[in-house]
Design a protein around this motif. Sequence first.
Motif, PDB file in Angstrom:
ATOM      1  N   GLY A 531     -17.738  10.402  21.863  1.00  0.00           N
ATOM      2  CA  GLY A 531     -17.674  10.647  20.404  1.00  0.00           C
ATOM      3  C   GLY A 531     -17.120  11.891  20.057  1.00  0.00           C
ATOM      4  N   GLN A 534     -15.671  16.857  19.140  1.00  0.00           N
ATOM      5  CA  GLN A 534     -16.909  17.927  18.473  1.00  0.00           C
ATOM      6  C   GLN A 534     -17.985  17.923  19.356  1.00  0.00           C
ATOM      7  OE1 GLN A 534     -16.855  17.357  14.381  1.00  0.00           O
ATOM      8  NE2 GLN A 534     -18.882  18.472  13.688  1.00  0.00           N
ATOM      9  N   VAL A 535     -17.922  16.104  19.711  1.00  0.00           N
ATOM     10  CA  VAL A 535     -19.533  16.635  19.954  1.00  0.00           C
ATOM     11  C   VAL A 535     -19.206  16.764  21.030  1.00  0.00           C
ATOM     12  CG1 VAL A 535     -20.900  14.311  21.274  1.00  0.00           C
ATOM     13  CG2 VAL A 535     -20.714  14.072  18.791  1.00  0.00           C
ATOM     14  N   GLU A 538     -20.268  20.090  21.418  1.00  0.00           N
ATOM     15  CA  GLU A 538     -22.273  20.294  21.423  1.00  0.00           C
ATOM     16  C   GLU A 538     -23.042  19.713  22.532  1.00  0.00           C
ATOM     17  OE1 GLU A 538     -25.743  20.788  20.252  1.00  0.00           O
ATOM     18  OE2 GLU A 538     -24.073  21.496  19.256  1.00  0.00           O
ATOM     19  N   ARG A 883     -21.543  11.094  13.673  1.00  0.00           N
ATOM     20  CA  ARG A 883     -21.727  12.062  14.298  1.00  0.00           C
ATOM     21  C   ARG A 883     -22.832  13.393  13.767  1.00  0.00           C
ATOM     22  NH1 ARG A 883     -16.113  10.312  12.233  1.00  0.00           N
ATOM     23  NH2 ARG A 883     -16.417  11.690  10.739  1.00  0.00           N
ATOM     24  N   ALA A 886     -25.056  12.172  15.946  1.00  0.00           N
ATOM     25  CA  ALA A 886     -24.848  11.999  17.796  1.00  0.00           C
ATOM     26  C   ALA A 886     -26.109  12.832  18.617  1.00  0.00           C
ATOM     27  CB  ALA A 886     -23.735  11.751  18.067  1.00  0.00           C
ATOM     28  N   PRO A 887     -25.224  14.492  18.251  1.00  0.00           N
ATOM     29  CA  PRO A 887     -25.919  15.300  19.379  1.00  0.00           C
ATOM     30  C   PRO A 887     -26.938  16.061  18.884  1.00  0.00           C
ATOM     31  CG  PRO A 887     -24.394  16.720  17.537  1.00  0.00           C
ATOM     32  CD  PRO A 887     -24.900  15.216  17.167  1.00  0.00           C
ATOM     33  N   LEU A 920     -22.713   5.918  18.010  1.00  0.00           N
ATOM     34  CA  LEU A 920     -23.717   6.753  18.480  1.00  0.00           C
ATOM     35  C   LEU A 920     -24.609   6.284  19.564  1.00  0.00           C
ATOM     36  CD1 LEU A 920     -25.883   8.322  17.055  1.00  0.00           C
ATOM     37  CD2 LEU A 920     -26.326   6.976  15.560  1.00  0.00           C
ATOM     38  N   THR A 923     -23.500   7.750  22.722  1.00  0.00           N
ATOM     39  CA  THR A 923     -23.899   9.283  23.021  1.00  0.00           C
ATOM     40  C   THR A 923     -25.582   9.790  23.391  1.00  0.00           C
ATOM     41  OG1 THR A 923     -22.046   9.576  21.522  1.00  0.00           O
ATOM     42  CG2 THR A 923     -23.318  11.724  21.510  1.00  0.00           C
ATOM     43  N   ARG A 927     -26.930  11.686  26.395  1.00  0.00           N
ATOM     44  CA  ARG A 927     -27.938  12.852  26.779  1.00  0.00           C
ATOM     45  C   ARG A 927     -29.249  12.520  27.383  1.00  0.00           C
ATOM     46  NH1 ARG A 927     -29.081  13.378  20.652  1.00  0.00           N
ATOM     47  NH2 ARG A 927     -30.007  15.176  21.532  1.00  0.00           N
TER      48      ARG A 927
END
Length: 935
Positions: A531, A534-535, A538, A883, A886-887, A920, A923, A927
Amino acid sequence: MPVERWSLPQVEALAPDAASVRAAHALAGSWSAAGRLDDVLWGLCRSYQVCVDLSGPAFRCSCPSRKIPCKHALGLMMRWASAELPASEAPAFALEWQAARAARSQAESPAGRSRPASAPDPEAAARRAEQRAARVAGGMAELSRWLDDQIRQGLAGAQRGGPQPFDAMAARLVDAQAPAAAGAVRRLGTLIYSFGPGAGSFGQGAGPHWADRLLGEMALLRLLVDGHERLADLPPGLAATVRSRIGFPVATEDVLAGPRVTDRWQVLGQVEIDDGALTTRRTWLRGAATGRFALVLTFAAPGQPMVADLVPGTEFRGDLTFYPGAAPLRALVAERASAAEPFQAPDGAVPLAEALAGWATTVAAEPWRYDAPVLLAGVTPSDDGWLVDESGAALPLASGHREPWWLLAAAGAAPATVAAEWSPAGLRPLAAWADGLYVRAAAPIPDAGGTRHPELPPDLLAAALVGTNRRPWPTGSLLADAAIALARHPAGVTPAAGHAPVPAGPAEPTPPLPAAAGARLIRILGGGVPGGAQVAAELLSQWLDAAAAKGGHVPPVALPALLDAGRRNALIRPAIARVAGRRGAWLAGMRADWRWLRDETVAPPTSASSPSVWEAGTIGERLGYLIELRRADPAEGLALLESSWQQESSDDRARFVAALGTGLSPADDAFLERALDDRRKEVREAALDLLRGLPGSSLGKRMAARAAEAVRLDPGGRLVVTPPEELDAGLRRDGVAATPARGLGVSAWLLEEVLAGAPLDAWPAPETMLRLARGSDWESALLQGWAKAAIAQNDPAWATVLLREAAGALRESIRWDLHLVLPAEELGRLAADALRREDPMAHRLLSILPGRWPDELSATVLETIAHRARTDRHSWQLGELCRAAAPAMPPAYAEPVGRLAAQLDQEPADQSRVRPVAELARTLTFRHEMFQEFE
């Protein structure tokens, strides 16, 4: 016997570049099958067949990548390093590869090795060797004359000709087939001449002792010339060293045919050197039984991958063969008898004095060698850039390594075993072992320390600078005497004394976080996440929140990178403070740009009944103590703060006032009212924030009275507005700013500010007030004031009505702040509706939605992604939506998103539409695994 699993850092050490590490980590959710067959790992990643033989290691993948190992092989090993792979039935491709490797190994063994079909012509080889020897002899004779000329003319005049004379002599040696000697001559020019800004400055290239270095290097070249002249009379080992330093090659077959040294070889560490034309990897090993060091060199052209078969921190049983030499160190791995396995600590570490004596012996046998490996026992860094052993002996760290935060974090200033390269410039650490764990040394950071001291006598330097034509040397051979002095110098080098080690760090009262979670933190900090940056930011924030909720401290080795992340991002500092532990606070106290950690609120180190924390703790510990006390007994916490209020600094007072938000009650009103008169603006603002949210506060009553005076109903039920006429001292004290917003008159601004500070329960229902305000001359000021009050008082009822009926009349900044007051479900519903209508506002709503998305919104986003991936003309819209998801999308959606990515991959779709969906899915899988590791 199964191979012991490696750690993630050991697997990452095999990667040909940093991009391969990131790509391998991103494959976490892409394996359809994986398992282990003896020492062979196998896996299926999408359509690629992947195998890794741990006994090599060796790699095989059906992907088109030219990197060795490729991202799929690295990803498979990372999967094995994180969790043992099942020893299940292997597919045919793994069985075939294992059988082929076994057959090849048998064929290459002495028993299976056949005689070559035809032997080379010995007479032709002898003629070629004789011709080369003659050319080298001519080149070395010319080098001898050139060196004598330089000393007769004086080193002080060397800069007038720039680097050209050195390059010309080096070119002549290349023509004479003496490449190693040519490289040594070419390096002489860099010692006195800088090619950057200000080129031509005398001595700029090597610092204050350039003449000492230049004369020393010339003396060693003179020694090489003399050794070549007497090559036939030298002992075989020394003769081999002279030939190697000149540039005579040694065939790999000849080295492998030499005597073998069988041992349990421990890989201590490695370092890569990139000179622009070639990348060299230096890997140091040590035999556990023989105590012998070995250096394995690997070379690669720019952009080409390195062969990665030696993993630092692992050991294997096997045979090494050494290149001939007076002090043979360079070696080749001739045969492996076992797979590589991690070891807890290397064997044979010694004190500094003994290690230094070993270095002196090595360079005495081979005077052209500048450095040598050392394995140091029980050393601790000092605060001035030295390593100190338990006897008090100390050696300096080299420039770039003088602040070993990695070692302090890993060992906590407890004695540790350190592998390093030692030279007169200082120690260059390779790795350390602390608490049974291998810790790779951090990359060097340029610094101004570590100045090299002269190694030659002053009279030699003086004569060499002016030249022997002007100052004849008594013995007639200045370079020969310099070589003798240089060879004697190591015998006089001894460890220093008087450098105190850093005091040991405190013990951790909390348990460590789960090992898998700690390894994932290191991956996140190292950029090994899907990601992008930026990802990753997060994901780090989410990891820290989950870790703080779990309780415990992070792996010590992660602390330097984690503290750097907190230095760059203030939003994650509170969570870092909760998991950094005592070692984190101890480490932060030694470095100025990490001291923010000591100011963050942390739980007190002792029980809440002890007053010592309040009296002598850091600001963070005192805040934590006050908050805990307020949580247990708000009145006692307030009394404690009042007792020391006058002695607190103005910076600390603002933070202590904010801490009263825990257990806030009307009993705090009087104290907060007094804080409104504090000299410090930050203290007054902290008190205002609390008073505005305190029901029944004196501030609220004053503002309600002002609002009732400014806005009232006449007997006919119409709204009558009489704004304040001026900004008096009372309004200033109660937080009304002196400068109106741009474009507003003073009366409208004062009306807006009075309504913003008045409790909303002083008004009838919001629908009623908005209806009454409609059409009024003061409608805009009324709406803005009520909206600001809804934000300050976190009132979702007022926020909902204002956004539904008057959103267009509100200033943009206020309107978006008002969205943050809405419940997450309501904000998610608004975002889902906007997505269905293809409203451009949808992406803005998604960006401000806090926390994990509700299921209704997540389902709508997934439908929108599927639609856009197949129909949108512009893939950037799809990428932006992926994007954003993703988080925030629940990790449980990893499976449906993965299925969608697989479907798109099978359809005739543009790959630029498939990639963001696959990213995605990776990611979300990342997580999902991340949160599972805390359960």
